[in-house]
Write a protein that holds these residues in place. Structure first.
Motif, PDB file in Angstrom:
ATOM      1  N   UNK A 220      84.650  29.014 -61.975  1.00 34.72           N
ATOM      2  CA  UNK A 220      84.963  29.112 -63.269  1.00 34.72           C
ATOM      3  C   UNK A 220      85.006  27.908 -64.129  1.00 34.72           C
ATOM      4  N   UNK A 221      85.531  26.753 -63.599  1.00 32.23           N
ATOM      5  CA  UNK A 221      85.587  25.458 -64.099  1.00 32.23           C
ATOM      6  C   UNK A 221      84.253  24.941 -64.666  1.00 32.23           C
ATOM      7  N   UNK A 222      83.118  25.251 -63.665  1.00 31.07           N
ATOM      8  CA  UNK A 222      81.805  24.789 -63.896  1.00 31.07           C
ATOM      9  C   UNK A 222      81.212  25.397 -65.089  1.00 31.07           C
ATOM     10  N   UNK A 223      81.496  26.935 -65.073  1.00 31.63           N
ATOM     11  CA  UNK A 223      80.962  27.981 -65.940  1.00 31.63           C
ATOM     12  C   UNK A 223      81.365  27.734 -67.210  1.00 31.63           C
ATOM     13  N   UNK A 224      82.404  27.123 -67.409  1.00 31.22           N
ATOM     14  CA  UNK A 224      83.130  26.958 -68.790  1.00 31.22           C
ATOM     15  C   UNK A 224      82.824  25.706 -69.498  1.00 31.22           C
ATOM     16  N   UNK A 225      82.345  24.777 -68.474  1.00 26.67           N
ATOM     17  CA  UNK A 225      81.713  23.326 -69.114  1.00 26.67           C
ATOM     18  C   UNK A 225      80.475  23.562 -69.857  1.00 26.67           C
ATOM     19  N   UNK A 226      80.605  22.409 -70.886  1.00 27.16           N
ATOM     20  CA  UNK A 226      79.325  22.310 -71.701  1.00 27.16           C
ATOM     21  C   UNK A 226      78.166  22.426 -70.568  1.00 27.16           C
ATOM     22  N   UNK A 227      76.904  23.032 -70.877  1.00 28.90           N
ATOM     23  CA  UNK A 227      75.895  23.275 -70.125  1.00 28.90           C
ATOM     24  C   UNK A 227      75.292  21.807 -69.572  1.00 28.90           C
ATOM     25  N   UNK A 228      75.239  21.040 -70.571  1.00 27.82           N
ATOM     26  CA  UNK A 228      74.680  19.652 -70.522  1.00 27.82           C
ATOM     27  C   UNK A 228      75.395  18.743 -69.583  1.00 27.82           C
ATOM     28  N   UNK A 229      76.723  18.922 -69.537  1.00 26.65           N
ATOM     29  CA  UNK A 229      77.667  18.344 -68.703  1.00 26.65           C
ATOM     30  C   UNK A 229      77.378  18.836 -67.170  1.00 26.65           C
ATOM     31  N   UNK A 230      77.241  20.009 -66.971  1.00 27.34           N
ATOM     32  CA  UNK A 230      76.963  20.608 -65.560  1.00 27.34           C
ATOM     33  C   UNK A 230      75.581  20.094 -65.253  1.00 27.34           C
ATOM     34  N   UNK A 231      74.498  19.797 -66.051  1.00 27.92           N
ATOM     35  CA  UNK A 231      73.188  19.512 -65.651  1.00 27.92           C
ATOM     36  C   UNK A 231      73.281  17.839 -65.278  1.00 27.92           C
ATOM     37  N   UNK A 232      74.039  17.309 -66.150  1.00 29.56           N
ATOM     38  CA  UNK A 232      74.425  15.992 -65.773  1.00 29.56           C
ATOM     39  C   UNK A 232      74.769  15.525 -64.270  1.00 29.56           C
ATOM     40  N   UNK A 257      74.860  15.644 -78.264  1.00 34.45           N
ATOM     41  CA  UNK A 257      76.301  15.191 -79.257  1.00 34.45           C
ATOM     42  C   UNK A 257      77.472  16.485 -79.103  1.00 34.45           C
ATOM     43  N   UNK A 258      78.014  16.239 -78.184  1.00 34.87           N
ATOM     44  CA  UNK A 258      78.988  17.297 -77.855  1.00 34.87           C
ATOM     45  C   UNK A 258      80.194  17.572 -78.755  1.00 34.87           C
ATOM     46  N   UNK A 259      80.504  16.628 -79.584  1.00 37.69           N
ATOM     47  CA  UNK A 259      81.431  16.626 -80.505  1.00 37.69           C
ATOM     48  C   UNK A 259      80.830  17.182 -82.097  1.00 37.69           C
ATOM     49  N   UNK A 260      79.644  16.681 -82.259  1.00 39.26           N
ATOM     50  CA  UNK A 260      79.235  17.099 -83.608  1.00 39.26           C
ATOM     51  C   UNK A 260      78.428  18.141 -83.341  1.00 39.26           C
ATOM     52  N   UNK A 261      78.070  18.717 -82.218  1.00 41.48           N
ATOM     53  CA  UNK A 261      76.988  19.950 -82.047  1.00 41.48           C
ATOM     54  C   UNK A 261      77.562  21.266 -82.701  1.00 41.48           C
ATOM     55  N   UNK A 262      76.763  21.756 -83.516  1.00 42.19           N
ATOM     56  CA  UNK A 262      77.200  23.024 -84.291  1.00 42.19           C
ATOM     57  C   UNK A 262      77.361  24.326 -83.085  1.00 42.19           C
ATOM     58  N   UNK A 263      76.591  24.142 -82.434  1.00 40.84           N
ATOM     59  CA  UNK A 263      76.700  25.294 -81.360  1.00 40.84           C
ATOM     60  C   UNK A 263      76.261  24.804 -79.720  1.00 40.84           C
ATOM     61  N   UNK A 264      77.392  24.498 -79.213  1.00 39.32           N
ATOM     62  CA  UNK A 264      77.462  23.904 -77.999  1.00 39.32           C
ATOM     63  C   UNK A 264      77.291  25.206 -76.906  1.00 39.32           C
ATOM     64  N   UNK A 265      76.276  24.945 -75.979  1.00 36.40           N
ATOM     65  CA  UNK A 265      76.006  25.960 -74.816  1.00 36.40           C
ATOM     66  C   UNK A 265      76.951  25.681 -73.804  1.00 36.40           C
ATOM     67  N   UNK A 266      77.663  26.870 -73.118  1.00 35.00           N
ATOM     68  CA  UNK A 266      78.435  26.500 -72.088  1.00 35.00           C
ATOM     69  C   UNK A 266      77.428  26.888 -70.913  1.00 35.00           C
ATOM     70  N   UNK A 267      77.585  26.442 -69.674  1.00 34.40           N
ATOM     71  CA  UNK A 267      77.183  26.737 -68.430  1.00 34.40           C
ATOM     72  C   UNK A 267      77.029  28.212 -68.374  1.00 34.40           C
ATOM     73  N   UNK A 269      76.650  30.449 -70.543  1.00 37.20           N
ATOM     74  CA  UNK A 269      75.779  31.105 -71.330  1.00 37.20           C
ATOM     75  C   UNK A 269      74.273  30.734 -70.863  1.00 37.20           C
ATOM     76  N   UNK A 270      74.334  29.321 -70.557  1.00 40.39           N
ATOM     77  CA  UNK A 270      73.009  28.677 -70.060  1.00 40.39           C
ATOM     78  C   UNK A 270      72.518  29.673 -68.761  1.00 40.39           C
ATOM     79  N   UNK A 271      73.413  29.849 -68.008  1.00 36.67           N
ATOM     80  CA  UNK A 271      73.027  30.575 -66.535  1.00 36.67           C
ATOM     81  C   UNK A 271      72.559  32.106 -66.973  1.00 36.67           C
ATOM     82  N   UNK A 272      73.213  32.719 -67.890  1.00 41.78           N
ATOM     83  CA  UNK A 272      72.747  34.272 -68.334  1.00 41.78           C
ATOM     84  C   UNK A 272      71.454  34.163 -68.718  1.00 41.78           C
ATOM     85  N   UNK A 273      70.907  33.140 -69.403  1.00 42.79           N
ATOM     86  CA  UNK A 273      69.608  33.105 -70.176  1.00 42.79           C
ATOM     87  C   UNK A 273      68.713  32.719 -68.949  1.00 42.79           C
ATOM     88  N   UNK A 274      69.010  32.035 -68.182  1.00 38.31           N
ATOM     89  CA  UNK A 274      68.154  31.513 -67.047  1.00 38.31           C
ATOM     90  C   UNK A 274      68.002  33.051 -66.168  1.00 38.31           C
TER      91      UNK A 274
END
Length: 555
Positions: A220-232, A257-267, A269-274
């Motif tokens: 769950x800690x990975x799923x709640x991460x910003x997806x870009x951080x998980x990819x890194x 731009x994690x702090x300024x991003x208007x719509x930050x994707x979580x892991x 959400x990203x995995x659901x679309x994949x």
């Protein structure tokens, strides 16, 4: 495909038909996709339904229009129809006003003749996943018998460092990709294997598969991460992160731009679309890739659902504007509509498309709207050749910062060919869109994407130019831009209450968000009913799922 809009939106008052009966469970104004789906769902639930539209065609803001009709639809002239004489009614009336969500419309170039052979989608660029819920709804409702699809056989291309690269979206595509280094291939293989294991474990259920890493499920800690951080953390290169984020997970805003991003994707959400993307590949035996597109344009989808509603008893009247809302002043609720004919229609639930302004009953109708709507900049182009040799239909993705450093949103371009019956042979339609906070920024991104993909030097003699392009036939030659229209659309939020307002075409590439909002509206209307159950399809559509699915796809 819709016919040209009629001037004034309807008939002289004396020529409007009289509607009988004059009371319904549900009345809908506008035949856009959400209204059409709601009409079909309400009719399947046993409700009496009246569905009217001021236009002579189905689709409203989700229409596919002949290109000559597009300018008047995007920039409508004010209606000067005389006010109708109202029929006797005990209810008070509040004038109903409409507003156009389109602005900043700019066209350039000349539409090649015959111009009516070009069809323009108001919702473009937009696609359906083969495993999309919209496809399932078409199958369950019987709408699949009224619309056909073709695949986007060219797949997806990523614009990176000034060039176009195929998106490696499967093991086979990764293996064949000659632009990837061996290390990149191995890391991408490992990432997709990790995600596929999580998808399989999630499908099996946590109870059966167990918990933790051994089950294949991501923590769950990975799923709640910003997806870009998980990819890194998976050591993917910037280019491969762009592939996953913007070409597969369909993120709209700059995820770095994690702090300024208007719509930050979580892991999560990203995995659901994949998962949706992966399950779409191979669903139809003859479909190439994950995406399909409706023949003749997206305006065919609301028509299909309207036909399903009509089979279930819904009454349809086109060229019928609504001019006022009927109000029960004592109960402070809307109880019906007044039509342009002067006839009053009563109902238990009123539903309007988002172009109608619904005045709140507890404040003056001219009160200002406090919240600023989101915007999406759109472009429609006619081009002389394909962006990629031997490719008919293809999606192109410009990640944030790929056009300029200030670019904070992705730009997506969908090229369509004549095999979808949207343009004459030898030419192509291209749709572009990007979310934006202001018109200037959005149109600037669209213009830069147009400049990156197309040559704007139009030959004086179109035939000579097309012949020259055919002779050269080189992949390095950009397609010539023959005509373009760039505009901005407001994304007006749907409303709930005694009069419901449906969602408007949004900035997304698919209909998931729109259908989710539509299902919520149906729950408000029919809280104890299932949304378009499988047995709601007419008898002629009672095929088994595999047969119906194959019938939906046109080879």
């Amino acid at each position: 495909m819709a016919d040209a809009p009629a001037a004034g939106g309807g008939f002289p008052a004396q020529d409007y038909p009289t509607i009988d009966p004059t009371s319904f469970d549900v009345v809908l104004c506008g035949t856009g996709l959400p209204e059409a789906v709601l009409a079909a769902a309400c009719a399947a639930a046993g409700k009496t339904v009246l569905h009217v539209d001021p236009n002579p065609f189905y689709g409203s803001l989700f229409s596919s229009l002949p290109l000559p009709s597009l300018p008047s639809f995007l920039s409508p002239s004010p209606s000067d129809d005389p006010a109708p004489s109202p029929s006797p009614s005990s209810a008070a009336a509040v004038d109903l006003r409409r507003r156009s969500p389109y602005s900043e419309v700019e066209t350039s170039g000349a539409v090649p003749e015959p111009s009516r052979r070009f069809t323009a989608d108001l919702v473009g660029p937009r696609l359906l996943y083969c495993a999309d819920e919209a496809v399932d709804l078409l199958l369950r409702s019987g709408g699949s018998h009224h619309v056909e699809f073709k695949s986007v056989e060219g797949g997806t291309l990523l614009y990176w460092d000034g060039d176009l690269y195929p998106v490696p979206d499967s093991r086979q595509a990764i293996f064949k990709d000659t632009t990837l280094q061996l290390r990149e291939k191995n890391l991408l293989f490992r990432f997709f294997k990790l995600v596929q294991a999580h998808i399989a474990a999630s499908a099996a259920g946590a109870a059966a598969a167990g918990e933790g890493e051994a089950s294949g499920r991501l923590p769950d800690e990975d799923l709640d991460l910003p997806f870009v951080e998980f990819l890194k953390r998976q050591n993917l290169s910037p280019k491969m992160r762009a592939v996953v984020l913007y070409a597969i997970a369909m993120a709209d805003y700059d995820q770095d731009g994690v702090e300024s991003c208007e719509r930050l994707l979580t892991t999560r959400e990203g995995v659901k679309t994949i998962a949706l993307y992966s399950s779409s590949i191979g669903r139809f035996a003859n479909a190439e890739g994950a995406f399909i597109y409706p023949m003749y344009g997206h305006g065919e989808l609301p028509q299909a659902f309207c036909r399903c509603a009509a089979v279930k008893g819904a009454l349809y009247v086109l060229r019928m504007p609504a001019t006022a809302l009927l109000v029960d002043e004592e109960k402070k609720r809307y109880v019906g509509i007044r039509l342009a004919s002067g006839q009053d229609i009563l109902c238990q639930q009123l539903i309007l498309d988002p172009s109608y302004e619904i005045p709140p009953l507890d404040m003056p109708s001219d009160a200002p709207v406090s919240n600023l709507p989101r915007k999406v900049a759109r472009g429609i182009c006619i081009i002389s050749s394909s962006v990629r040799q031997d490719t008919s239909n293809v999606l192109v993705v410009f990640p944030p910062k790929s056009l300029e450093e200030e670019q904070i949103t992705a730009v997506r371009v969908l090229q369509l060919s004549s095999n979808l019956a949207v343009c004459p042979p030898g030419m192509f339609m291209a749709y572009l869109s990007t979310p934006c906070t202001d018109a200037f920024t959005g149109k600037k991104c669209i213009s830069k994407a147009i400049d990156a993909l197309f040559s704007t030097k139009v030959s004086n003699d179109l035939e000579d130019h097309l012949e020259k392009n055919s002779e050269e036939n080189k992949e390095s030659v950009k397609p010539t831009l023959l005509w373009s229209c760039v505009y901005v659309q407001e994304i007006i939020q749907g409303t709930s209450g005694t009069a419901l307002s449906c969602p408007i075409p949004d900035e997304n590439m698919d209909y998931r968000s729109i259908l989710e909002s539509t299902k919520m509206l149906f729950t408000d209307i029919c809280p104890n009913e299932e949304f378009l159950p499988r047995n709601s399809a007419p008898k002629y559509a009672s095929d088994n799922d595999s047969d119906s699915a194959e019938a939906l796809y046109s080879t």
